[in-house]
Design an enzyme around this catalytic site. Structure first.
Site, mmCIF file in Angstrom:
data_model
loop_
_atom_site.group_PDB
_atom_site.id
_atom_site.type_symbol
_atom_site.label_atom_id
_atom_site.label_comp_id
_atom_site.label_asym_id
_atom_site.label_seq_id
_atom_site.Cartn_x
_atom_site.Cartn_y
_atom_site.Cartn_z
ATOM 1 C CG ASP A 1 -20.181 -25.781 0.421
ATOM 2 O OD1 ASP A 1 -19.094 -26.381 0.293
ATOM 3 O OD2 ASP A 1 -21.296 -26.329 0.370
ATOM 4 C CG ASP B 1 43.518 -17.559 -0.945
ATOM 5 O OD1 ASP B 1 43.172 -18.719 -1.234
ATOM 6 O OD2 ASP B 1 42.704 -16.643 -0.726
ATOM 7 N NE ARG C 1 39.874 -25.999 -5.635
ATOM 8 C CZ ARG C 1 40.486 -25.088 -4.917
ATOM 9 N NH1 ARG C 1 40.262 -24.995 -3.633
ATOM 10 N NH2 ARG C 1 41.317 -24.236 -5.471
ATOM 11 C CE LYS D 1 39.211 -16.450 0.239
ATOM 12 N NZ LYS D 1 40.008 -16.136 -0.955
ATOM 13 C CD1 TRP D 2 35.130 -21.747 7.065
ATOM 14 C CD2 TRP D 2 36.229 -21.516 8.990
ATOM 15 N NE1 TRP D 2 34.865 -22.852 7.823
ATOM 16 C CE2 TRP D 2 35.518 -22.739 9.018
ATOM 17 C CE3 TRP D 2 36.994 -21.149 10.104
ATOM 18 C CZ2 TRP D 2 35.547 -23.591 10.112
ATOM 19 C CZ3 TRP D 2 37.016 -22.001 11.194
ATOM 20 C CH2 TRP D 2 36.299 -23.219 11.190
ATOM 21 C CG ASP D 3 37.555 -21.246 0.341
ATOM 22 O OD1 ASP D 3 36.357 -21.262 0.043
ATOM 23 O OD2 ASP D 3 38.469 -21.065 -0.490
ATOM 24 C CG MET D 4 32.612 -25.570 2.927
ATOM 25 S SD MET D 4 31.657 -26.140 1.542
ATOM 26 C CE MET D 4 30.039 -25.622 1.982
ATOM 27 C CB CYS E 1 35.506 -17.825 1.343
ATOM 28 S SG CYS E 1 35.905 -18.156 -0.380
ATOM 29 C CG ASP F 1 36.071 -18.198 -6.404
ATOM 30 O OD1 ASP F 1 36.490 -17.476 -5.487
ATOM 31 O OD2 ASP F 1 36.141 -19.438 -6.371
HETATM 32 C C1 DGJ Z 1 38.064 -20.581 -3.482
HETATM 33 C C2 DGJ Z 1 38.057 -19.147 -3.069
HETATM 34 O O1 DGJ Z 1 36.858 -18.543 -3.416
HETATM 35 C C3 DGJ Z 1 39.239 -18.453 -3.691
HETATM 36 O O2 DGJ Z 1 39.208 -17.088 -3.376
HETATM 37 C C4 DGJ Z 1 40.502 -19.095 -3.189
HETATM 38 O O3 DGJ Z 1 40.616 -18.895 -1.811
HETATM 39 C C5 DGJ Z 1 40.493 -20.571 -3.513
HETATM 40 N N1 DGJ Z 1 39.287 -21.196 -3.045
HETATM 41 C C6 DGJ Z 1 41.685 -21.264 -2.915
HETATM 42 O O4 DGJ Z 1 41.623 -22.593 -3.039
#
Ligand code: DGJ
Length: 737
Positions: free
Chosen positions: A50, A361, A438, A471-474, A521, A543
């Protein structure tokens, strides 16, 4: 593997047991998670105490020892006597959020169901689904548990179904909660920042609530959706550790509560701060899955089982079991300042050095000569590439190399044809100007029209030439994450709908282009998580390409993620991120411990460097299967020294790094691990460090050809020859006899 007996579910394989108990016919209690038990007979029954200010549900008013506040819950709720952090909160139409989940039924079946629109593990497992019903009939929750015979990992998730006849709003829905009976743990988490991802942090669990989370709309550089709770004496090789890794790439929250009675609750899932979900009658909501991992063999045991599980039960596509091509990427070589001629010169040189893939790139499309413009305009920049992508890809292929390309499909610049045509396609709120990062804005992937645009634009790019790799970045995080298309009450769904939209796009494109190797990426490793690995079998780790920084970044990343999933490149010195000068050998070995590549202007290397690179590349091709697909062990972690071992049935590769030379230091003896004591290991290659500044002369690899039994290498060890230099990198290659 799953039994139901005496009101208890016992999930068991050779690696762990997990026990859930139904109490009083309706409450689901967590009873055990740890080493496998033959049978659970409850040798340490729950104590009936309790406790003051721990209340009772009305049915138990006179039973003051029965309070949900002091009992271990399997999927806890707040507001019905448990005051700890809840696993879920559902707001009902009457404005309250009180609910109580009662056990209703269970199902045990073979296999692992896929999760609708979400990445999830798969394979020959056995699944337990427990149905819990809200006591007032408003909704049902299905808790799902899958256990696999070959893994210590338990896959968990939850699914909500609205049965109320009215609208309900999910405010919080964790993938899993675990109540541990004590708090004698240390939390291990991976923190960081852009170009400084996944540094290991270890601290004692202390009273209060500890949270790691992201509201950024990405799993993020800052906090990784991973946590481990280790015993205080657990180290790389011994001791118990529990871990959770969320199979999701968006905002998340992990909370650890060390509460008043010395127990610990772990809750992991979507981040309630940036989430809610309205369910109409009959509609369902599925949470992301979490991989729960138990190791009794220290942190190496934990990592090895995560690596194996992700490679065998999560990663898909034809490349998942294949060694990855050695690439050259032009980003740090040229940034935006390139043309066809420069890229072809890189390809010529790459061919000469023995590299296998050239990656073009950022900067090949629209009018993109810096980061101010053109995201969204996925057509080739004819000034830079007069023969188009096709012309360039042909030239690259003619040289015997594969051709890869960078894209950032989720983003748009204001200075773009796409934005001019569709300014409302971005995430934004009325009355506020959208914030920039950016110079870019985020496309609203919760919208079908936006997804269709991205899909079609990418289909066009991917089929416009022979593209072998993407390479698919964001490159930014979400602010003003609201959608012009969603009704008011659903605005807080935007972030999660974005992720579902992203996964839908990735699912379609990776299925339609099975011959493309995709690398994810996000400004380096800002979306390095298990969710993305379901679609893309490798991610650019950071990076930051400095070899010293990478020792820590790759070590932290490897805690949960396989070596073959980690992009790692040799770059120029002085390094572009931190200005450090390190010898080529150190840069090379660190980058070899991943999906290896070069990211510098290789045409500008001296003849001596080129000759060294050729030797390294030749060596890598030989040891690549062992490094990328073998078993990885951290022999030494952190501080001034790191040592890594990669092993498969035919070979063992050991790398040892010493960052700074120290006076009067002891000779380092490296004890290898996990070898076969009775087998002979023949030292075939030994590469001692080269001194900084005298990176010269063709690389010498001594062929030692000495054989040792595994027991000697594991117990007596390997002495690292003392060589006075900073940034020392050694390698030994053994063949198994
Ligand atoms: C961020 C990535 O991590 C880098 O390797 C490169 O591709 C740049 N963007 C390009 O804008």
């Amino acid at each position: 593997m799953i039994d139901f007996e005496n009101e208890r579910f016992h999930l068991r394989n050779d690696f762990f047991s997990y026990v859930i108990e139904i109490s009083r016919g309706k409450y689901l209690f967590h009873r055990y998670w740890g080493k496998p038990l033959k049978e659970f007979r409850d040798s340490a029954p729950l104590q009936r105490i309790d406790r003051g200010f721990s209340g009772q549900l009305a049915d138990f008013e006179n039973e003051r020892t029965f309070s949900l506040d002091v009992l271990p819950q399997e999927y806890p709720v707040r507001g019905r006597t448990d005051f700890r952090i809840p696993a879920y909160t559902v707001e009902l139409e009457n404005g309250t959020n009180i609910s109580e989940l009662n056990y209703a039924s269970y199902k045990i079946f073979d296999g692992k169901p896929a999760l609708k629109n979400l990445p999830a593990s798969f394979g020959d497992g056995q699944t337990l689904e427990i149905e819990l019903r809200d006591a007032c009939g408003n909704f049902t929750v299905f808790l799902s548990y899958t256990i696999f015979a070959d893994s210590p990992i338990l896959a968990r998730s939850a699914r909500f179904v609205n049965t109320s006849g009215k609208k309900i709003k999910i405010r919080n829905a964790a993938s899993a909660a675990i109540d541990f009976s004590d708090n004698d743990f240390e939390i291990i988490n991976l923190y960081g920042g852009h170009a400084a991802e996944r540094t290991i942090q270890r601290r004692k669990v202390s009273r209060g609530i500890f949270e790691i989370s992201s509201t950024r709309g990405a799993s993020s550089h800052q906090h990784s959706p991973f946590i481990a709770l280790a015993g205080p004496t657990t180290d790389e090789f011994k001791g118990e550790v529990y871990a959770a890794s969320l199979i999701y790439s968006g905002s998340f929250a992990i909370k650890v509560e060390a509460e008043q009675f010395g127990t610990t609750r772990l809750v992991i899932g979507l981040n309630p701060d940036v989430f809610s979900w309205t369910l109409e009658q009959g509609e369902e909501f599925q949470t992301p899955e979490v991989a729960l991992n138990f190791s009794a063999d220290g942190l190496n045991g934990l990592s090895q089982s995560f690596h194996k599980f992700y490679r065998e039960h999560l990663m898909r596509g034809k490349f998942k079991d294949k060694v990855r091509p050695i690439l050259v990427n032009n980003w740090e070589a040229t940034y935006f300042d390139f043309n066809e001629e420069k890229i072809i010169a890189l390809a010529d040189c790459a061919k000469d050095l023995g590299l296998e893939l050239l990656v073009l790139d950022d900067g090949w499309f629209g009018k993109r000569n810096d980061d101010n413009s053109s995201l969204g305009d996925w057509f080739v920049n004819a000034e830079k590439l007069p023969h188009g992508l096709n012309g360039l890809a042909d030239e690259v292929h003619k040289r015997g190399l594969k051709f890869g390309l960078w894209v950032e499909p989720e983003m748009v610049n204001v200075d773009s044809e796409l934005y001019r045509a569709h300014p409302d396609w971005i995430l934004h709120v009325p009355n506020y100007k959208p914030s920039f990062s950016r110079h870019q804005l985020i496309l609203d992937l919760s919208r079908e029209d936006v997804r269709d645009y991205i899909l079609n634009a990418m289909r066009k790019v991917f089929s416009s030439a022979q593209i072998d790799y993407i390479k698919w970045d964001m490159n930014r995080h979400m602010t003003e994450a609201f959608s012009a298309k969603l009704p008011t009450e659903r605005q807080l769904e935007t972030q999660h709908r974005y992720m579902l939209g992203l996964y839908e796009i990735m699912e379609k494109l990776t299925a339609e282009f099975p011959d493309i190797l995709f690398e994810s990426c996000s400004g380096g490793g800002g979306r390095f998580d298990a969710g993305i690995l379901y679609y893309m079998p490798q991610t650019w780790t950071s990076d930051d390409t400095d070899a010293v920084c990478r020792l820590s970044i790759q070590t932290g990343t490897g805690l949960a993620f396989p070596i073959v999933s980690q992009g790692a490149h040799v770059s120029v010195t002085p390094n572009h991120q931190v200005g450090r000068v390190t010898p080529l050998q150190m840069r090379t070995f660190v980058a070899m411990a991943g999906t290896f590549g070069y990211e510098l202007d290789i045409t500008k290397m001296s003849d001596v460097e080129k000759s060294d690179v050729k030797t390294y590349v030749e060596l890598y091709k030989e040891i690549r299967p062992t490094i990328q697909l073998g078993k990885f062990t951290r022999l030494l972690t952190g501080g001034n020294e790191y040592a890594w071992q990669f092993a498969d049935d035919s070979r063992v590769v050991v790398m040892y790094f010493k960052i700074l030379a120290q006076p009067a230091e002891p000779i380092r003896i490296l004890r290898l691990a996990g070898l076969d004591a009775d087998k002979l290991y023949t030292l075939k290659k030994y590469l001692p460090p080269k001194k900084l500044g005298v990176d010269g002369g063709p690389q010498k690899i001594s062929f030692a050809e000495k054989s040792f039994y595994g027991d000697e290498l594991m117990n007596f060890g390997l002495a690292a020859e003392k060589i006075e230099t900073d940034f020392a990198a050694y390698m030994w290659v053994f063949e198994v006899q």
